[in-house]
Design a protein around this motif. Structure first.
Motif, PDB file in Angstrom:
ATOM      1  N   CYS A  73     -14.122 -63.906  44.762  1.00 26.34           N
ATOM      2  CA  CYS A  73     -13.590 -63.255  43.567  1.00 26.34           C
ATOM      3  C   CYS A  73     -14.729 -62.777  42.698  1.00 26.34           C
ATOM      4  O   CYS A  73     -15.800 -63.376  42.681  1.00 26.34           O
ATOM      5  N   CYS A  74     -14.482 -61.715  41.951  1.00 29.75           N
ATOM      6  CA  CYS A  74     -15.489 -61.186  41.036  1.00 29.75           C
ATOM      7  C   CYS A  74     -15.882 -62.286  40.047  1.00 29.75           C
ATOM      8  O   CYS A  74     -15.016 -62.925  39.446  1.00 29.75           O
ATOM      9  N   ALA A  75     -17.189 -62.497  39.879  1.00 29.53           N
ATOM     10  CA  ALA A  75     -17.671 -63.553  38.991  1.00 29.53           C
ATOM     11  C   ALA A  75     -17.301 -63.269  37.536  1.00 29.53           C
ATOM     12  O   ALA A  75     -17.287 -64.171  36.715  1.00 29.53           O
ATOM     13  N   LEU A  76     -16.980 -62.018  37.231  1.00 28.32           N
ATOM     14  CA  LEU A  76     -16.672 -61.673  35.846  1.00 28.32           C
ATOM     15  C   LEU A  76     -15.172 -61.568  35.581  1.00 28.32           C
ATOM     16  O   LEU A  76     -14.662 -62.157  34.643  1.00 28.32           O
ATOM     17  N   CYS A  77     -14.431 -60.831  36.420  1.00 24.71           N
ATOM     18  CA  CYS A  77     -13.021 -60.584  36.092  1.00 24.71           C
ATOM     19  C   CYS A  77     -12.039 -61.248  37.054  1.00 24.71           C
ATOM     20  O   CYS A  77     -10.825 -61.092  36.902  1.00 24.71           O
ATOM     21  N   THR A  78     -12.561 -61.951  38.054  1.00 30.04           N
ATOM     22  CA  THR A  78     -11.764 -62.748  39.012  1.00 30.04           C
ATOM     23  C   THR A  78     -10.942 -61.961  40.044  1.00 30.04           C
ATOM     24  O   THR A  78     -10.252 -62.586  40.843  1.00 30.04           O
ATOM     25  N   ILE A 115     -19.951 -59.211  42.057  1.00 31.72           N
ATOM     26  CA  ILE A 115     -19.034 -58.649  41.054  1.00 31.72           C
ATOM     27  C   ILE A 115     -18.417 -57.357  41.593  1.00 31.72           C
ATOM     28  O   ILE A 115     -18.968 -56.720  42.481  1.00 31.72           O
ATOM     29  N   CYS A 116     -17.256 -57.014  41.017  1.00 37.64           N
ATOM     30  CA  CYS A 116     -16.545 -55.826  41.497  1.00 37.64           C
ATOM     31  C   CYS A 116     -17.196 -54.565  40.921  1.00 37.64           C
ATOM     32  O   CYS A 116     -17.987 -54.624  39.986  1.00 37.64           O
ATOM     33  N   LYS A 117     -16.809 -53.433  41.474  1.00 40.49           N
ATOM     34  CA  LYS A 117     -17.423 -52.171  41.104  1.00 40.49           C
ATOM     35  C   LYS A 117     -17.219 -51.856  39.622  1.00 40.49           C
ATOM     36  O   LYS A 117     -18.134 -51.416  38.931  1.00 40.49           O
ATOM     37  N   SER A 118     -16.006 -52.115  39.123  1.00 40.26           N
ATOM     38  CA  SER A 118     -15.741 -51.712  37.745  1.00 40.26           C
ATOM     39  C   SER A 118     -16.520 -52.597  36.755  1.00 40.26           C
ATOM     40  O   SER A 118     -17.019 -52.119  35.738  1.00 40.26           O
ATOM     41  N   CYS A 119     -16.677 -53.899  37.056  1.00 38.36           N
ATOM     42  CA  CYS A 119     -17.501 -54.765  36.198  1.00 38.36           C
ATOM     43  C   CYS A 119     -18.975 -54.344  36.272  1.00 38.36           C
ATOM     44  O   CYS A 119     -19.710 -54.398  35.282  1.00 38.36           O
ATOM     45  N   ASN A 120     -19.405 -53.931  37.457  1.00 40.34           N
ATOM     46  CA  ASN A 120     -20.785 -53.482  37.637  1.00 40.34           C
ATOM     47  C   ASN A 120     -21.063 -52.235  36.784  1.00 40.34           C
ATOM     48  O   ASN A 120     -22.075 -52.156  36.082  1.00 40.34           O
TER      49      ASN A 120
HETATM   50 ZN   LIG Z   1     -14.827 -57.604  38.099  1.00 37.30          ZN
END
Ligand SMILES: [Zn+2]
Length: 382
Positions: free
Chosen positions: A7-12, A40-45
C-alpha cells in the motif's frame, strides 16, 4: 498484503503496477539518484514534488548552484537565484557558482590629483571604448588602446548574505521522514515496522524528528567532498528504529521510525556525492546514548557551535568546488581557442618555437575569465 501488492506509504491505496512510481530516496533536485518503487503511488509522488521536494530544492539552492551539482540526464538545470551582498547589492548566482552583478555600471570619477578614474561593474569592452572615445574628443592625447591595455582589474570579494533559514518547516521534515521510510521500504520493512514515521506522514501526528548537531555520527566524514547521506539503524534493546539524514553537511537530522520495533536487525547507510553523481562509503554511528534519546524526545536543538561549524565547512567546500570548475572551464575553452587559431591539432605537441606565442595567447584568452568572475571591477588610467 498477501498478494504481494504494497500500500502507498502516504495514502494507503494498493500500489498496482499502473499507479506505482519512481520515488527518489534523496530528492532529485539536490542530486539524489537512488530510486525505489512500490513505496508511494503516482499521485502522492506528484504532489510531494510540488510541496516538500520544492522546499528542499529551495533551501539548498545556494549549495546546488555553487557546487554545480549534476542532475540526471533529462532533468532541468537548476535556475539561477538572486542574492544580496553584505552592502545590499543584488547579485545573480548561476549554475556552477558563477556570480554576476545584477546591475551594470560605468562611471567617471575625478581624483584629487586631477586625474580621471573610470570605474565600473562588469562593463562591456564596447561600453568602455565608447566612454574613452567621448573623452578623446575633449582630450585628443588619450590613447584608447593603451588605456584599455593598462586597465587594472581589482577584485572585490564582498561576502554574500544568504539566509539559509532554519530547517523547521513541516514540508521540509515531511520530505526527510519520507526519505528514511523509503530506505525502510527498500529493506522490505513495512508500515507496522515504521508506525511512528508513517503516522506522522499520514495523519501529521507527533513530531518524530529532531536536528542533530550534538556530535558527528559520521565516523569517516570526507573533508573535501559534499555528500548526502541517509542511514537506518535498529536499537533492539530499546525497540527503536532510528533514521539519520544529512544534506550537504549542513542539515543533520534524526527521525524516529518506530518506538516499538520488533523486527530484525537493521543497519544500512547510503551516501551519494551529488557533484560527481556517485555513491560513497560512509560509516555512521547511530547508537544513541540515553541522554541523546532524552534530548531527542525533549525536542532540544543540539549544540549551536557545531551547527555553525557544519555550515562553515560545507560552504568552504562548495566555494572551492565552484572555483575549480570555473577555472577548468576557462582553461579548456582557452586551449581550444588558441589551438584552433594557431592550427595546432589536439594530440599534437607544441614546438619549442611556438611555446612562447602559445602561452601569450592562452593568457589573452583567459582574460575574460578573470573579468567575468569578478563582481566589482575598478579601472584606473594613469
Ligand atoms: Zn498515495
Amino acid at each position: 498484503m498477501d498478494n504481494g501488492i504494497k500500500c502507498c506509504a502516504l495514502c494507503t491505496v494498493p500500489i498496482t503496477p499502473d499507479i506505482d512510481s519512481d520515488e527518489h530516496v534523496i530528492p532529485a533536485s539536490i542530486g539524489g539518484r537512488w530510486v525505489v518503487r512500490g513505496f508511494i503511488c503516482k499521485s502522492c509522488n506528484d504532489e510531494g514534488g510540488l510541496t516538500s521536494e520544492a522546499e528542499i530544492s529551495n533551501r539548498f539552492g545556494w549549495f546546488s548552484l555553487t557546487a554545480g551539482i549534476k542532475r540526471e540526464s533529462g532533468k532541468k538545470a537548476p535556475r539561477p537565484i538572486i542574492m544580496k551582498t553584505d552592502d545590499g547589492k543584488k547579485v545573480l548566482l548561476k549554475p556552477n557558482g558563477v556570480i554576476e552583478s545584477w546591475e551594470r555600471t560605468l562611471e567617471k570619477i575625478p581624483t584629487d590629483d586631477g586625474r580621471l578614474l573610470i570605474s565600473g561593474t562588469r562593463p562591456s569592452m564596447n561600453e568602455l571604448r565608447e566612454m574613452l572615445s567621448g573623452l578623446k574628443r575633449k582630450h585628443p592625447d588619450i590613447d584608447i588602446e593603451s588605456a584599455i591595455g593598462n586597465a587594472r582589474v581589482e577584485a572585490s570579494y564582498k561576502p554574500i548574505t544568504h539566509n539559509f533559514g532554519g530547517f523547521g518547516s513541516d514540508a521540509f521534515w515531511r520530505s526527510v521522514v519520507k526519505t528514511v521510510c523509503a530506505v525502510a521500504w527498500s529493506l522490505e520493512l513495512n508500515e507496522q515496522d515504521c508506525e511512528v514515521a508513517v503516522n506522522y506522514l499520514r495523519k501529521g501526528e507527533g513530531k518524530p524528528f529532531n536536528l542533530f548537531y550534538g556530535r558527528d555520527v559520521i565516523l569517516n566524514r570526507p573533508m573535501d567532498q559534499l555528500f548526502h547521506c541517509v542511514s537506518l539503524r535498529s536499537d533492539n534493546e530499546r525497540n527503536l528504529l532510528l533514521g539519520y539524514v544529512e544534506y550537504f553537511g549542513v542539515f543533520r537530522g534524526v527521525v524516529m521510525l518506530s518506538d516499538s520495533y520488533k523486527g530484525g536487525d537493521v543497519d544500512r547507510t547510503y551516501a551519494v556525492d551529488p557533484v560527481l553523481g556517485k555513491e560513497i562509503d560512509l560509516t555512521v554511528d547511530l547508537h544513541l546514548s540515553d541522554q541523546e534519546v532524552d534530548q531527542f524526545q525533549d525536542g532540544a536543538i543540539l549544540n549551536g557551535e557545531n551547527y555553525l561549524a557544519a555550515f562553515e565547512q560545507s560552504i568552504a567546500i562548495a566555494l572551492s568546488l565552484s572555483e575549480k570548475s570555473k577555472l577548468d572551464m576557462a582553461i579548456n575553452s582557452a586551449v581550444d581557442k588558441v589551438c584552433n587559431d594557431m592550427g595546432i591539432q589536439s594530440e599534437q605537441e607544441i614546438a619549442p618555437e611556438q611555446a612562447l606565442e602559445f602561452s601569450r595567447r592562452i593568457a589573452e584568452a583567459m582574460a575574460p575569465f578573470f573579468l567575468d568572475r569578478i563582481r566589482a571591477k575598478h579601472f584606473t588610467f594613469d
